[in-house]
Every structure is written in structure tokens, then in C-alpha cells.
Design an enzyme around this catalytic site. Structure first.
Site, PDB file in Angstrom:
ATOM      1  N   SER A 389      68.490 -63.536  54.797  1.00  0.00           N
ATOM      2  CA  SER A 389      69.560 -64.431  55.227  1.00  0.00           C
ATOM      3  C   SER A 389      69.340 -65.808  54.622  1.00  0.00           C
ATOM      4  CB  SER A 389      69.552 -64.488  56.761  1.00  0.00           C
ATOM      5  OG  SER A 389      70.310 -65.563  57.209  1.00  0.00           O
ATOM      6  N   LYS A 392      74.964 -69.209  51.685  1.00  0.00           N
ATOM      7  CA  LYS A 392      75.783 -68.475  50.750  1.00  0.00           C
ATOM      8  C   LYS A 392      76.974 -69.309  50.316  1.00  0.00           C
ATOM      9  CE  LYS A 392      75.325 -65.030  53.570  1.00  0.00           C
ATOM     10  NZ  LYS A 392      73.966 -64.965  54.031  1.00  0.00           N
ATOM     11  N   PHE A 463      75.518 -67.416  62.266  1.00  0.00           N
ATOM     12  CA  PHE A 463      75.829 -66.182  62.973  1.00  0.00           C
ATOM     13  C   PHE A 463      74.738 -65.119  62.733  1.00  0.00           C
ATOM     14  CE2 PHE A 463      78.052 -62.039  62.994  1.00  0.00           C
ATOM     15  CZ  PHE A 463      78.273 -61.991  64.362  1.00  0.00           C
ATOM     16  N   GLU A 464      74.394 -64.975  61.456  1.00  0.00           N
ATOM     17  CA  GLU A 464      73.313 -64.040  61.102  1.00  0.00           C
ATOM     18  C   GLU A 464      72.041 -64.381  61.875  1.00  0.00           C
ATOM     19  OE1 GLU A 464      74.482 -63.555  56.397  1.00  0.00           O
ATOM     20  OE2 GLU A 464      72.433 -64.069  56.931  1.00  0.00           O
ATOM     21  N   LEU A 465      71.775 -65.645  61.867  1.00  0.00           N
ATOM     22  CA  LEU A 465      70.578 -66.139  62.525  1.00  0.00           C
ATOM     23  C   LEU A 465      70.590 -65.803  64.004  1.00  0.00           C
ATOM     24  CD1 LEU A 465      68.086 -67.871  61.950  1.00  0.00           C
ATOM     25  CD2 LEU A 465      69.445 -69.864  62.538  1.00  0.00           C
TER      26      LEU A 465
END
Ligand SMILES: *[C@@H]1O[C@H](CO)[C@@H](O)[C@H](O)[C@H]1NC(C)=O
Ligand SMILES: *[C@@H]1O[C@H](CO)[C@@H](O)[C@H](O)[C@H]1NC(C)=O
Ligand SMILES: *[C@@H]1O[C@H](CO)[C@@H](O)[C@H](O)[C@H]1NC(C)=O
Ligand SMILES: *[C@@H]1O[C@H](CO)[C@@H](O)[C@H](O)[C@H]1NC(C)=O
Length: 565
Positions: A389, A392, A463-465
Site C-alpha cells: 500500500s 497512488k 482506506f487501505e490502511l
């Protein structure tokens, strides 16, 4: 004549013969190399007109011996100045009065090599008659021809000069003792043609003890110290040699113990310190008597007291005993020191091992993985080793981080260490619900790698985190690896839960320093990653034969999968 006088006379005669008479009849005769030596043919007075012829036997023939520089013929004597090793042989002497030859005499002469380290040569020692304790003994140096010029005569006992016997051809000991036994050497120095020559003879004297003539003797040192402990039972032994068992004649004696001038009582039922009844025993043909002092239990006042054992036949003989406290009852000193040194060394080694293990924990762990070939990635149904992650679509695009996440990280982990990564930007084709995608990819990964950088702030990344941390901390489904690309102090906006990550899960990127494959960064990262045999380890695992069959290309890491399906 009394038998004793007869014995002395006999001894005198015997020792005279044994000490090397002028005209020896013994054969073979031993002579020492490099010494003056003579063979004589006839001892009697010289007869007018009588000639002696000497022959040496060589290869079965008799060869006449001629006068030469080293060999002299004086009357009937054959003289060697000096005798050498090759004079060894058989000699014949034939006397002739000019008309007829008398029967010849034969000698075997053996010249012995000299022992240069000793005053005598063992092979040249002859054993004299055995001496008897208390009897007299006569010594005579080897005889020489009257014609030779004796300039010195020295006696040795066991190679120590007997000074007061210097120049004495004959002497004697009145009453032999056992200490008189030994090797007696006589060295006679003669001068011939201006040169000095020696003539050595050595006699071994053995002295036999007489059984009748011994005086009792206490065995052991005059003063004895024994170590003991308070409260211990102790027996002190006082032993006397009474005489030889054979023909032992019983005699009266008194045996007793004294302490501070008082005779110690003999043992009764109530005694605690007493002398036990003495007894006699035979050992090795000798008769002994023993008296024992018994301590029921050693007391403080017994320590350092002087106990005297007294044996009296004609005049008293004594032996003293002292009891002392054992100073160090446990370990002998050398055992103790050795033990201490060993203990210190072992603890030192152990401490060193622990320190080394702490310092090289990661290296050892990785080595252990390689050795055991452990593989945690089998059969857990997951596709990827890690989901990466990072920033991006945030703007502006930071070239450095991009390069790290898309090139450096996958290149190293995939190409060199055989891991399979899932990187959203690289592996996931656009389209589809991003939320679902991310969720399912994280589910299919074994680790979540978060690259923390200043630009890591886009919604999607957040969000990924959040998903990852939730899974890691709440569901305990995935382990998080935090790569601090820039120091964490910049990120006050990050979820507090990140603080809960253990230090082994946080890896700091130190730019140039972290680039090499063997840097601390990669080691720590691999340590946090699941165990998976690297390709080189796999190659080491296959047999040599297998390896030869395959192309070397086999050992190159497979290409990372293009898509995350
Ligand atoms: C023997 O030796 C002695 C002393 O060296 C000498 O006086 C004598 O003449 C010698 N005899 C013979 C026969 O050579
Ligand atoms: C014996 O030894 C002596 C001296 O070493 C030498 O002069 C002589 O020639 C030797 N004789 C023989 C027969 O070897
Ligand atoms: C003769 O013996 C004496 C000792 O008694 C020694 O000092 C000397 O060197 C010897 N001489 C020869 C020629 O062996
Ligand atoms: C004396 O002899 C006895 C055995 O007769 C033995 O047990 C004891 O230890 C000896 N004592 C000493 C001090 O050696």
C-alpha cells in the site's frame, strides 16, 4: 683355629683372587679399551734361556705376535699400551727352553667398550664374594707387573672417591654394615714411554644381613602429623620391626604411649582415649609389633597435643604424633581453582552467545530459515505474500516513492527473495469496485506492507490502511509491516492504532544505505515477511543430478505475476 678367623682368612684369599691377579687363569678375560693391559704366561721366577712365544688365532691359524709400538713383550708377559677393541681374540702362549716346547696356555681376551659417562663400565664389573653384616671385608686393586711404573691409585665407591684410600693397594672394612654394599672401583695410573695409562677394576659388593644381629627399629618418620576432625574416631599406629621371622628369638620389650609425661592407660570399657592391646604380625619374612592409640572421638584439647610412642628393649626408642585440624575439608585447591576457571569461562561463553544472539538475531533467524527450508506459504490458500500500500493517485506524484514502491521493492523481494507481491497500480486492472478489490486482495495476502511517506494521504490509501489495520489488530488476520520511507514524526494525522505496531514490524528506509541486498533494511523486511525458501535455497535443495538436467535459468526467480488473479 676358630671358625671365625678361618672365614676371614678365606675371604682374604677369595677377594685376592677375584680382584684380578697378575696371571689370570679365568677365561674369558675382560679388558677395558684404551687401558693398559697385560697377559702373562708364567708367574714363576724366570728360568734362564726360557722364551715365550705369543700367538693370536686368526681364521683358525695361529699368527705369531710381534713387538710393535702398542704391543710389548717383556719377559713372558704380553703388554698392551693400550689395549683396543680389535685386540679381542684368542691368545696362546707357548714357553720353550730352546730344546722343547711346553704345552701352550690359551686365553680368550674380550675388550669391552668403555662407558664414558661413568667411572666404571657395567660389563667390566665383576661380582665379589658376598659380604656379611658385622664381618670384615678386604679390597685389593688389580695387580700390575712389577716392571710398570705406578704413579697414582684412586678408589671410588659408586663413583665417589674414597679420599682416605688414595694410593692404597689393599685395605679392608672391619665390620660391614648394609650401607657398605655398592660398586668399588680402583683406578691405577701407570706411565709408559712418557704417557699415562689407566687400569680400572670394579667389584660389586653385596652385603647380606644376619638374622641374629638386628636391633628393633620403629617404622616411619620420627615425627608424624595427622589431619583429623573434631568428633572423629581416630587410631594412631606405632609399628616396630622386631627382626626376621626365620629363627626369631623372642625377647622382652615394653611398648607404651605418653602424653605430657603421663603414661596413657590401656583400654577399658569406659575409656575415650587409651592404648589398645599391642599385637605382633609377620610380613615379607619380617616380624613386627604394633601399639595403637585410640581416640573414641577427637576433642578440641587433643588437637596439637604431643603423643609419644615408646618402645623399650635395652634402651627406649620413640616416635611422636600430633593431630591437627583439617584446614580445608572440602575441595583440594587445584580442583577448586580448575572448577572456578571453568565456571567463569562457561558463563563468559554463555554471555557472549547471548550478546551475539541479540546482535545477530535477524541474521540467525534468516539463516535458520535457509537451513531448515521452512515454508510458511504452503497450504494457507493465499495468493500473495504481501499487499503493498503506498501513494497512488495523489498529486503531485513523488518520483522517488513511486520508484521505491514500483521498482526497488518488488525488484528485490520478487527477483531476489522469491516473494510474490500485489501492488495495486501495477497488478490490478482498472475498473470494478475499488473497495471490494482492495478488500479481497488484502484477504488473499499474507502481509500488508504500508509505505509511509509524506504523500501518503489520499483517501484510497487511507482506506487501505484502515482495512489493513482493522484486520491486523481486531481480526488478527494479517500482519502489518510498516516501511517508514520518511520519518514518522511527520504524520500526526495517521490512525493512533499504528502506534500499537511492535518495533519488529517497523522498518526504516535509509536511502543509499538501505540499497544493497545485505543491508539491514532488507534483512529486517525479510524477517517480517513469511518464511519462504528463496530460489537459491530451492536450488540448493535439489540434487546435483537434477540440477544438471535443468537449465541454469531454472534458478532465476520466476517473473512476478502480471495480474492479481
Ligand atoms: C721389561 O720392562 C722393564 C721395565 O720397563 C725393563 O727394565 C726390562 O728390561 C724389560 N725386559 C725386557 C725383557 O724387555
Ligand atoms: C686395530 O686398531 C689399531 C688402533 O685403532 C690399529 O692401529 C690397527 O691397525 C687395528 N688392527 C686391525 C687388525 O684392525
Ligand atoms: C685415568 O683416570 C683418572 C681418574 O682416576 C682420569 O682423571 C684420567 O683422565 C684417566 N686417564 C686416562 C688416560 O684415561
Ligand atoms: C591405623 O591402623 C588402622 C587399622 O589397623 C587404620 O584404620 C587407621 O586409619 C590407621 N591410622 C592412621 C593414622 O593411619
Amino acid at each position: 683355629m676358630y671358625p671365625e678367623n678361618l672365614a676371614v682368612l678365606l675371604l682374604l684369599i677369595l677377594s685376592f683372587i677375584s680382584s684380578g691377579k697378575l696371571c689370570m687363569w679365568r677365561s674369558p678375560i675382560n679388558a677395558l679399551e684404551e687401558e693398559y693391559f697385560l697377559l702373562c704366561c708364567s708367574e714363576g721366577p724366570r728360568v734362564e734361556g726360557q722364551v715365550a712365544h705369543w700367538y693370536k688365532e686368526k681364521e683358525g691359524k695361529q699368527v705369531l705376535v710381534h713387538r710393535e709400538s702398542r704391543i710389548d713383550l717383556n719377559g713372558t708377559n704380553l703388554q698392551f699400551w693400550p689395549v683396543v677393541l680389535n685386540d679381542t681374540g684368542i691368545y696362546d702362549c707357548c714357553l720353550s727352553n730352546g730344546i722343547q716346547e711346553k704345552p701352550c696356555k690359551k686365553w680368550s681376551l674380550n675388550v669391552v667398550k668403555r662407558d664414558k659417562n661413568n667411572c666404571f663400565t657395567e660389563e667390566h664389573v665383576h661380582t665379589g664374594i658376598v659380604g656379611v653384616v658385622g664381618k670384615s671385608y678386604f679390597f685389593t686393586c688389580s695387580d700390575t707387573d712389577d716392571s710398570v711404573n705406578v704413579v697414582d691409585l684412586t678408589w671410588y665407591k659408586n663413583c665417589v672417591e674414597i679420599v682416605d684410600k688414595r694410593g692404597k693397594e689393599k685395605w679392608h672394612i672391619d665390620q660391614l654394615t648394609e650401607e657398605d654394599g655398592g660398586k668399588y672401583t680402583c683406578v691405577k695410573t701407570v706411565v709408559h714411554a712418557g704417557k699415562r695409562y689407566n687400569s680400572t677394576s670394579t667389584t660389586r659388593l653385596k652385603v647380606k644381613g644376619t638374622e641374629e644381629n638386628v636391633t628393633p627399629k620403629l617404622i616411619g618418620p620420627d615425627h608424624n602429623v595427622f589431619k583429623t576432625e573434631i568428633g572423629k574416631e581416630e587410631i594412631l599406629n606405632c609399628t616396630v620391626f622386631l627382626g626376621y621371622s626365620k629363627n626369631f628369638v623372642r625377647f622382652q620389650y615394653v611398648f607404651y604411649w605418653i602424653e605430657s609425661g603421663v603414661i596413657i592407660e590401656t583400654c577399658q570399657k569406659s575409656s575415650s582415649l587409651c592404648q589398645m592391646e599391642e599385637y605382633e604380625y609377620d610380613k615379607d619374612g619380617k616380624k613386627h609389633a604394633v601399639s595403637q592409640l585410640w581416640f573414641k572421638s577427637v576433642k578440641e584439647e587433643d588437637i596439637n597435643s604431643l603423643y609419644t610412642c615408646t618402645f623399650t628393649e635395652n634402651k627406649p626408642i620413640t616416635q611422636t604424633f600430633i593431630l591437627q585440624k583439617e584446614s580445608n575439608p572440602d575441595l583440594p585447591v587445584h580442583v577448586f581453582t580448575t572448577g572456578m576457571i571453568m565456571a567463569i569461562m562457561f558463563s563468559f561463553v554463555a554471555v557472549m552467545m547471548v550478546i551475539l544472539c541479540v546482535i545477530f538475531k535477524i541474521e540467525l533467524f534468516l539463516l535458520f530459515r535457509v537451513i531448515t527450508g521452512k515454508d510458511e506459504t504452503l497450504e494457507d490458500g493465499k495468493l500473495y505474500d504481501a499487499f503493498v500500500s503506498y501513494l497512488k493517485d495523489s498529486t503531485p506524484i513523488c518520483g522517488e516513492e513511486r520508484k521505491f514502491a514500483l521498482e526497488i521493492l518488488p525488484k528485490t523481494l520478487e527477483d531476489h527473495f522469491g516473494y510474490k507481491l500485489c501492488i495495486f497500480e501495477r497488478d490490478i486492472s482498472p475498473g470494478g469496485a475499488i473497495v471490494d478489490d482492495i478488500q479481497s486482495f488484502i484477504d488473499r495476502s499474507r502481509r500488508l506492507i504500508i509505505i509511509l511517506s509524506r504523500n501518503y494521504i489520499s483517501d484510497q490509501v487511507m482506506f487501505e490502511l484502515e482495512i489493513g489495520l482493522h484486520k491486523a489488530l481486531v481480526e488478527r488476520k494479517i500482519k502489518v509491516i510498516l516501511i517508514e520511507y520518511t520519518p514518522k514524526s511527520y504524520f500526526d494525522f495517521l490512525p493512533k492504532s499504528l502506534e500499537l505496531l511492535s518495533s519488529s514490524q517497523v522498518v526504516k528506509w535509509k536511502e543509499e544505505k538501505s540499497l544493497p541486498l545485505n543491508s539491514k533494511f532488507w534483512k529486517k523486511l525479510r524477517y517480517a515477511m513469511p518464511a519462504k525458501p528463496t530460489m537459491s535455497a530451492v536450488c540448493q535443495g535439489v540434487t546435483l543430478q537434477d540440477r544438471q538436467k535443468r537449465t541454469s535459468a531454472f534458478c532465476i526467480t520466476p517473473k512476478p505475476s502480471i495480474a492479481c488473479y
